[in-house]
Design an enzyme around this catalytic site. Structure first.
Site, PDB file in Angstrom:
ATOM      1  CB  SER A 117      -0.866  -0.012   1.258  1.00 12.46           C
ATOM      2  OG  SER A 117      -1.523   1.218   1.420  1.00 12.46           O
ATOM      3  CE1 TYR A 141      -3.935  -2.254   5.004  1.00 14.74           C
ATOM      4  CE2 TYR A 141      -3.499  -0.021   4.243  1.00 14.74           C
ATOM      5  CZ  TYR A 141      -3.743  -1.350   3.971  1.00 14.74           C
ATOM      6  OH  TYR A 141      -3.780  -1.792   2.676  1.00 14.74           O
ATOM      7  CE  LYS A 145      -1.741  -4.704   3.350  1.00 16.40           C
ATOM      8  NZ  LYS A 145      -2.053  -5.754   2.375  1.00 16.40           N
TER       9      LYS A 145
HETATM   10  N1  UFG Z   1     -13.087  11.031   1.848  1.00 21.32           N
HETATM   11  C1  UFG Z   1     -14.052  11.958   2.146  1.00 21.32           C
HETATM   12  N2  UFG Z   1     -15.257  11.504   2.590  1.00 21.32           N
HETATM   13  C2  UFG Z   1     -15.540  10.182   2.750  1.00 21.32           C
HETATM   14  C3  UFG Z   1     -14.531   9.228   2.440  1.00 21.32           C
HETATM   15  C4  UFG Z   1     -13.309   9.696   1.999  1.00 21.32           C
HETATM   16  O1  UFG Z   1     -13.846  13.172   2.028  1.00 21.32           O
HETATM   17  O2  UFG Z   1     -16.665   9.843   3.175  1.00 21.32           O
HETATM   18  C5  UFG Z   1     -11.776  11.510   1.361  1.00 21.32           C
HETATM   19  C6  UFG Z   1     -10.632  11.138   2.278  1.00 21.32           C
HETATM   20  O3  UFG Z   1     -10.470  12.123   3.283  1.00 21.32           O
HETATM   21  C7  UFG Z   1      -9.477  11.085   1.293  1.00 21.32           C
HETATM   22  C8  UFG Z   1     -10.126  10.631  -0.016  1.00 21.32           C
HETATM   23  O4  UFG Z   1     -11.509  10.865   0.138  1.00 21.32           O
HETATM   24  O5  UFG Z   1      -8.969  12.358   1.106  1.00 21.32           O
HETATM   25  C9  UFG Z   1      -9.911   9.177  -0.295  1.00 21.32           C
HETATM   26  O6  UFG Z   1     -10.278   8.432   0.865  1.00 21.32           O
HETATM   27  P1  UFG Z   1     -10.389   6.834   0.886  1.00 21.32           P
HETATM   28  O7  UFG Z   1     -10.803   6.441   2.273  1.00 21.32           O
HETATM   29  O8  UFG Z   1     -11.209   6.348  -0.257  1.00 21.32           O
HETATM   30  O9  UFG Z   1      -8.905   6.375   0.583  1.00 21.32           O
HETATM   31  P2  UFG Z   1      -7.550   6.722   1.365  1.00 21.32           P
HETATM   32  O10 UFG Z   1      -6.776   7.642   0.468  1.00 21.32           O
HETATM   33  O11 UFG Z   1      -7.767   7.142   2.757  1.00 21.32           O
HETATM   34  O12 UFG Z   1      -6.947   5.264   1.480  1.00 21.32           O
HETATM   35  C10 UFG Z   1      -6.451   4.588   0.384  1.00 21.32           C
HETATM   36  C11 UFG Z   1      -6.708   3.096   0.539  1.00 21.32           C
HETATM   37  C12 UFG Z   1      -5.985   2.567   1.746  1.00 21.32           C
HETATM   38  C13 UFG Z   1      -4.549   2.949   1.674  1.00 21.32           C
HETATM   39  C14 UFG Z   1      -4.395   4.441   1.501  1.00 21.32           C
HETATM   40  C15 UFG Z   1      -2.977   4.847   1.313  1.00 21.32           C
HETATM   41  O13 UFG Z   1      -8.081   2.867   0.652  1.00 21.32           O
HETATM   42  O14 UFG Z   1      -6.118   1.164   1.795  1.00 21.32           O
HETATM   43  O15 UFG Z   1      -5.090   4.858   0.344  1.00 21.32           O
HETATM   44  O16 UFG Z   1      -2.756   6.067   1.885  1.00 21.32           O
HETATM   45  F1  UFG Z   1      -3.931   2.584   2.802  1.00 21.32           F
END
Ligand code: UFG
Length: 333
Positions: A117, A141, A145
């Site tokens: 990741s 997490y 990894k």
């Molecule tokens: N977001 C929102 N509202 C929501 C959900 C997400 O604004 O309801 C935003 C988050 O703050 C982030 C973006 O959308 O800025 C993407 O969020 P995700 O949760 O979809 O994904 P992440 O970037 O947090 O996480 C992803 C993978 C993880 C991995 C990570 C690496 O899902 O498994 O990237 O940093 F670890």
């Protein structure tokens, strides 16, 4: 000889199984169905339900089946949850991988493609992120990894095992036929939450912070289509089976989209309004994550083909419309 897919009932693992079977490969799936879905397992794959931490169970699989290589997706993968349950994450992810490597060594299975990741980098020093940047995970997490990668590195040095670790950025989309798709319980990922809002299952989507140092104030991520991501796994498998050396590769589409841009694209694709509210920042969210995937392109010959954000959202939308309750409302034990 078969390819053993651990976690083959999960979102990404199930897409791997379908693509491997499309290519005529024999596939054995192992999944404990704690977060995976039985309905997502390819009907023609050989399936064993069990936990990779159970060494006797895993030995039975390796004894019964003739395994050429392993693709390892079996892990807990929610950043937020990992902060509340770090010990569960280390036990399932790190200890599970330790048992797996022990059983691989015992059975002389030499190749493993590993699901890593971008969370291994933490807040990056610079973007686009190359594989040689420092790794400073900001979540339990991400730390699991990174630790799993280190387990593989030392095992590869001591034993005749080679690995490819693929560091994913933001995986989205679904198989074009919409038989399988993304269904996490609870859902925390941006694209499914946007599309559940478009379906009217949520009153609004909350944007986690609009005061980041980005052009529209919302976080920027690199979204990669799950089918492109899986094609890199199959290239990595071929690379290892042809004696390629152990290595680490980023997988992203090398283009960044903000949360607001994603919502705007989803409005266009779905024709729905998708109401929004602005909330606080989510702890641990880096402002910008964009991959350099040059190394995967150069070494593995990877060519992502579905880089349009509209297509990624369109394919995810097709899955959500066809399966508005995901894989059903079955309560999992
Ligand atoms: N977001 C929102 N509202 C929501 C959900 C997400 O604004 O309801 C935003 C988050 O703050 C982030 C973006 O959308 O800025 C993407 O969020 P995700 O949760 O979809 O994904 P992440 O970037 O947090 O996480 C992803 C993978 C993880 C991995 C990570 C690496 O899902 O498994 O990237 O940093 F670890």
């Amino acid at each position: 000889m078969s390819i053993l897919v651990l976690g083959g009932a999960g979102y990404i693992g199930s897409h791997a199984v379908y693509q491997l079977m499309d290519q005529g490969k024999d596939v054995v799936v192992v999944d404990n169905l704690e977060t995976g879905h039985r309905e997502s397992i390819h009907p023609e794959a050989v399936f064993y339900q069990g936990d990779i931490r159970n060494k006797e169970f895993l030995r039975t699989v390796f004894e019964k089946e003739s395994i050429a290589a392993v693709i390892h997706f079996a892990a807990n993968s929610l950043v937020g949850e990992s902060m509340d349950k770090p010990l569960q994450y280390f036990d399932n992810n790190v200890y599970g991988t330790q048992v797996l490597l022990q059983v691989m060594v015992e059975h002389h299975v030499k190749c493993i493609v590993f699901s890593s990741s971008a969370a291994t980098y933490g807040e990056p020093e610079s973007v686009p992120i190359t594989e040689n940047l420092p790794t400073n995970p900001t979540s339990a997490y991400g730390e699991t990894k990174l630790t799993m990668e280190k387990l593989m590195k030392w095992t590869a040095q001591a034993h005749d095992v080679r690995f490819v670790s693929l560091r994913y950025f933001n995986v989205a989309g679904a198989r074009e036929t919409a038989e399988i798709g993304e269904d996490h319980r609870p859902e925390s990922h941006l694209v499914p939450i946007i599309l559940q809002t478009a379906l009217g299952q949520r009153p609004h989507i909350t944007i986690f912070g609009e005061d980041y140092d980005t052009p529209d104030g919302t976080c920027i991520r690199d979204y990669v289509h799950v089918e492109d991501l899986i094609s890199a796994h199959i290239l990595a498998l071929d690379y290892l089976l042809e004696n390629g050396k152990s290595d680490i590769f980023n997988l992203g589409s090398s283009q960044g989209f903000s949360v607001k841009e994603m919502i705007a694209a989803a409005r266009t694709v779905t024709g729905k309004e998708i109401p929004v509210t602005i909330g606080d920042r989510r702890a641990g969210d880096p402002s910008i994550l964009i991959a350099s995937s040059e190394k995967a392109k150069q070494v593995l010959g990877w060519k992502p083909e579905r880089t349009s954000i509209d297509q990624i959202i369109q394919d995810a939308w097709r899955w959500h419309v066809a399966h508005p309750s995901g894989y059903g409302k079955v309560v999992k034990k």
